[in-house]
Design a protein around this motif. Structure first.
Motif, short mmCIF file in Angstrom:
data_model
loop_
_atom_site.label_atom_id
_atom_site.label_comp_id
_atom_site.label_asym_id
_atom_site.label_seq_id
_atom_site.Cartn_x
_atom_site.Cartn_y
_atom_site.Cartn_z
N LEU A 1 -3.15 4.54 -18.25
CA LEU A 1 -1.76 4.99 -18.34
C LEU A 1 -0.95 4.53 -17.13
N ILE A 2 -1.54 4.60 -15.96
CA ILE A 2 -0.85 4.15 -14.75
C ILE A 2 -0.63 2.64 -14.80
N LYS A 3 -1.63 1.89 -15.24
CA LYS A 3 -1.46 0.45 -15.41
C LYS A 3 -0.36 0.14 -16.41
N ASN A 4 -0.37 0.84 -17.54
CA ASN A 4 0.62 0.56 -18.59
C ASN A 4 2.04 0.81 -18.12
N SER A 5 2.19 1.70 -17.14
CA SER A 5 3.53 1.97 -16.60
C SER A 5 3.98 0.86 -15.64
N GLY A 6 3.05 -0.03 -15.31
CA GLY A 6 3.31 -1.05 -14.30
C GLY A 6 2.94 -0.60 -12.91
N GLY A 7 2.28 0.55 -12.81
CA GLY A 7 2.05 1.20 -11.53
C GLY A 7 0.79 0.78 -10.80
N VAL A 8 0.42 1.59 -9.81
CA VAL A 8 -0.70 1.27 -8.91
C VAL A 8 -1.53 2.52 -8.66
N VAL A 9 -2.85 2.35 -8.67
CA VAL A 9 -3.79 3.39 -8.26
C VAL A 9 -4.25 3.06 -6.85
N GLN A 10 -3.90 3.91 -5.90
CA GLN A 10 -4.28 3.71 -4.50
C GLN A 10 -5.63 4.42 -4.29
N VAL A 11 -6.70 3.64 -4.29
CA VAL A 11 -8.05 4.21 -4.20
C VAL A 11 -8.24 4.82 -2.82
N VAL A 12 -8.72 6.08 -2.80
CA VAL A 12 -8.75 6.85 -1.56
C VAL A 12 -10.14 6.88 -0.94
N VAL B 1 -10.50 -2.19 -10.15
CA VAL B 1 -9.99 -3.53 -10.42
C VAL B 1 -10.50 -4.04 -11.76
N ARG B 2 -11.78 -3.80 -12.05
CA ARG B 2 -12.33 -4.24 -13.33
C ARG B 2 -11.63 -3.55 -14.50
N LYS B 3 -11.29 -2.29 -14.32
CA LYS B 3 -10.69 -1.52 -15.41
C LYS B 3 -9.22 -1.86 -15.63
N ILE B 4 -8.44 -2.03 -14.56
CA ILE B 4 -6.99 -2.17 -14.75
C ILE B 4 -6.40 -3.41 -14.10
N GLY B 5 -7.21 -4.21 -13.39
CA GLY B 5 -6.73 -5.48 -12.86
C GLY B 5 -6.28 -5.39 -11.41
N ILE B 6 -6.36 -6.52 -10.73
CA ILE B 6 -6.08 -6.60 -9.30
C ILE B 6 -4.63 -6.24 -8.98
N ASP B 7 -3.71 -6.40 -9.93
CA ASP B 7 -2.29 -6.14 -9.67
C ASP B 7 -1.93 -4.66 -9.70
N HIS B 8 -2.91 -3.81 -9.97
CA HIS B 8 -2.61 -2.38 -10.14
C HIS B 8 -3.48 -1.49 -9.26
N VAL B 9 -3.99 -2.04 -8.18
CA VAL B 9 -4.89 -1.28 -7.29
C VAL B 9 -4.41 -1.42 -5.85
N GLY B 10 -4.51 -0.33 -5.09
CA GLY B 10 -4.16 -0.33 -3.67
C GLY B 10 -5.15 0.51 -2.88
N ILE B 11 -4.78 0.83 -1.64
CA ILE B 11 -5.71 1.46 -0.70
C ILE B 11 -5.04 2.65 -0.01
N ALA B 12 -5.78 3.75 0.12
CA ALA B 12 -5.30 4.95 0.82
C ALA B 12 -6.44 5.57 1.60
N SER B 13 -6.09 6.28 2.68
CA SER B 13 -7.13 6.90 3.51
C SER B 13 -7.23 8.41 3.33
N ASP B 14 -6.10 9.09 3.15
CA ASP B 14 -6.04 10.56 3.20
C ASP B 14 -6.47 11.07 4.57
N PHE B 15 -6.16 10.32 5.63
CA PHE B 15 -6.50 10.75 6.97
C PHE B 15 -5.78 12.04 7.34
N ASN B 16 -6.44 12.83 8.16
CA ASN B 16 -5.98 14.13 8.65
C ASN B 16 -5.97 15.20 7.57
#
Length: 454
Positions: free
Chosen positions: A284-295, A376-391
């Motif tokens: 659903l996030i990919k279909n919106s054109g969005g990004v999943v920021q893997v934490v 990346v395999r599921k939704i493609g390299i254009d829809h993935v990012g990076i997050a830390s959730d630090f603190n």
């Protein structure tokens, strides 16, 4: 204020930073941390980190930030400060304005909800906003607020740390939709409806029985939550779907005319808990054109060891709870019977639970890389990012603070990602979404935001 246990060299100036060669930078970085990758990979990661625009989409600003050992311009004990950001060559990050759920607010927590705790949560928002504003006021040559993607790129080019203001948890806003306009005018550019516990806007992926919550109490979004989707689109504010229930996320995806972002989430294939995203939610996030920021949050990247589960079951037995039915109940006080518990009993149980979880071995860069690979395999390299959730619980072996981000880059290089793909993961994809969301805003509202900049 009492909080649960789980909530817990001078800055190198621009002229000097620009004078440091790639080789010298590599030696300095290697001094601070060597996670065991081949020298060639580490050198490439160092050189790449010097060149690319990098963005961490979720860092919490502690209420103590700016006090002794937590100064912005000193290498303190926290996971984020400008010194570490410079050492890691992190271009910028989403610093999050939010208020804790009412159960942890005030002295002698936990508490059941009261009207006074709404005010306390709003106060926490204000304190965090003042901290963020203060960083830019006190260190204008080192940091600036990015109100637009172009601002971010400009600050990156100037060698300054770019602060992107996000907000998490609609609970402190009450039922006042106009608060979105207020905060957008103050620089908020991403808004997440949910945190732990349902609120009056949306169901959470982690409802809390202590609040008398139940799963899908609102059946997703309330009326004000649905109105908020349209309002955020009009304001040019990114909608953050991390921590929402599945039904709420589905409704946001249906209603929003702009791409969605999950600012700090992991795939449910890594750990089967509602806090993580199912394959359907990823799509659903990919279909919106969005990004999943893997934490990089250990307990979302690998299941708890059997030893930890055994300790948790022993704790549960002492509180007359049955053995763990699933991993979700292992990570929070979520059993329905807790509704009937006293505040004191919940506090004792929660303290014991989080103390055990703190002893769980941390996930590794390999676990994090596996989660990125899967997404990346599921939704493609254009829809993935990076997050830390630090603190706020984030951090894994090899990426313990913002000074160690090149280790993530080394892991990605080791897995065969190209430099172009790594640039997408480290910020390119998020910037694309931000551009799209900003361009879809109503011009009249966008101009009001410009006037309202602090």
């Amino acid at each position: 204020m009492t909080k649960p246990r789980w909530k817990k060299a001078l800055f190198i100036g621009l002229p000097l930073a620009l004078a440091i060669s790639a080789g010298a930078g590599f030696l300095a970085w290697d001094y601070w941390n060597n996670p065991g990758y081949p020298v060639k990979v580490m050198k490439q990661a160092t050189e790449l980190q010097d060149r690319l625009l990098s963005f961490d989409s979720h860092i919490t600003v502690p209420l103590s930030f700016g006090s002794h050992d937590h100064e912005a311009d000193k290498d303190g004990s926290g996971q984020f400060d400008l010194v570490k950001a410079n050492r890691g060559r992190l271009s910028g990050a989403a610093l999050t304005v939010f208020g804790w759920p009412e159960m942890w607010n005030g002295p002698n927590a936990p508490h059941r909800p009261t009207e006074g705790f709404v005010e306390e949560a709003r106060n926490q928002q204000e304190v965090r906003y003042k901290i963020i504003s203060g960083i830019v006021r006190d260190f204008p040559n080192q940091a600036g607020i990015a109100y637009t993607p172009d601002d971010f790129r400009r600050l990156h080019g100037e060698g300054k740390f770019a602060i992107f203001i996000s907000m998490l948890n609609a609970y402190p806003l009450g039922d006042d939709l106009s608060k979105l306009d207020l905060w957008a005018g103050r620089g908020m550019r991403m808004f997440g409806f949910s945190y732990i516990g349902n609120n009056s806007w949306a169901d959470s992926s982690r409802p809390l029985p202590f609040f008398n919550d139940s799963p899908d109490a609102l059946d997703g979004l309330s009326d004000i939550g649905k109105q908020a989707v349209q309002r955020l689109n009009d304001l040019g504010v990114i909608i953050d779907v991390s921590q929402m229930s599945t039904k709420a996320l589905e409704q946001v995806a249906e209603l929003s005319r702009t791409p969605l972002v999950a600012s700090h989430s992991a795939p449910r294939a890594a750990v089967d808990i509602p806090r993580n995203l199912s394959d359907k939610e990823l799509q659903l996030i990919k279909n919106s054109g969005g990004v999943v920021q893997v934490v990089a949050f250990s307990q979302y990247l690998k299941p708890l060891t059997q030893g930890t589960q055994d300790k948790l079951n022993a704790l549960r037995a002492r509180f007359d709870l049955p053995p763990l039915p699933n991993l979700a109940m292992a990570l929070m006080p979520g059993d329905p019977i807790i509704t009937a518990w006293s505040e004191q009993k919940l506090g004792q149980y929660a303290s014991g639970l989080y103390a055990i979880l703190e002893e769980e071995p941390k996930a590794t860069l390999k676990d994090f890389g596996d989660a990125i690979d899967y997404t990346v395999r599921k939704i493609g390299i254009d829809h993935v990012g990076i997050a830390s959730d630090f603190n706020d619980g984030g951090g894994i072996k090899g990426w313990e603070n913002v000074g160690e981000i090149r280790n993530v880059t080394a892991e990605l290089l080791q897995r065969g990602y190209s430099e172009a793909d790594i640039a997408k993961l480290w910020g390119g994809n998020f910037m694309r979404v931000w551009d799209q969301v900003q361009n879809a805003a109503k011009p009249a509202l966008a101009s009001r935001q410009e006037v309202a900049r602090p």
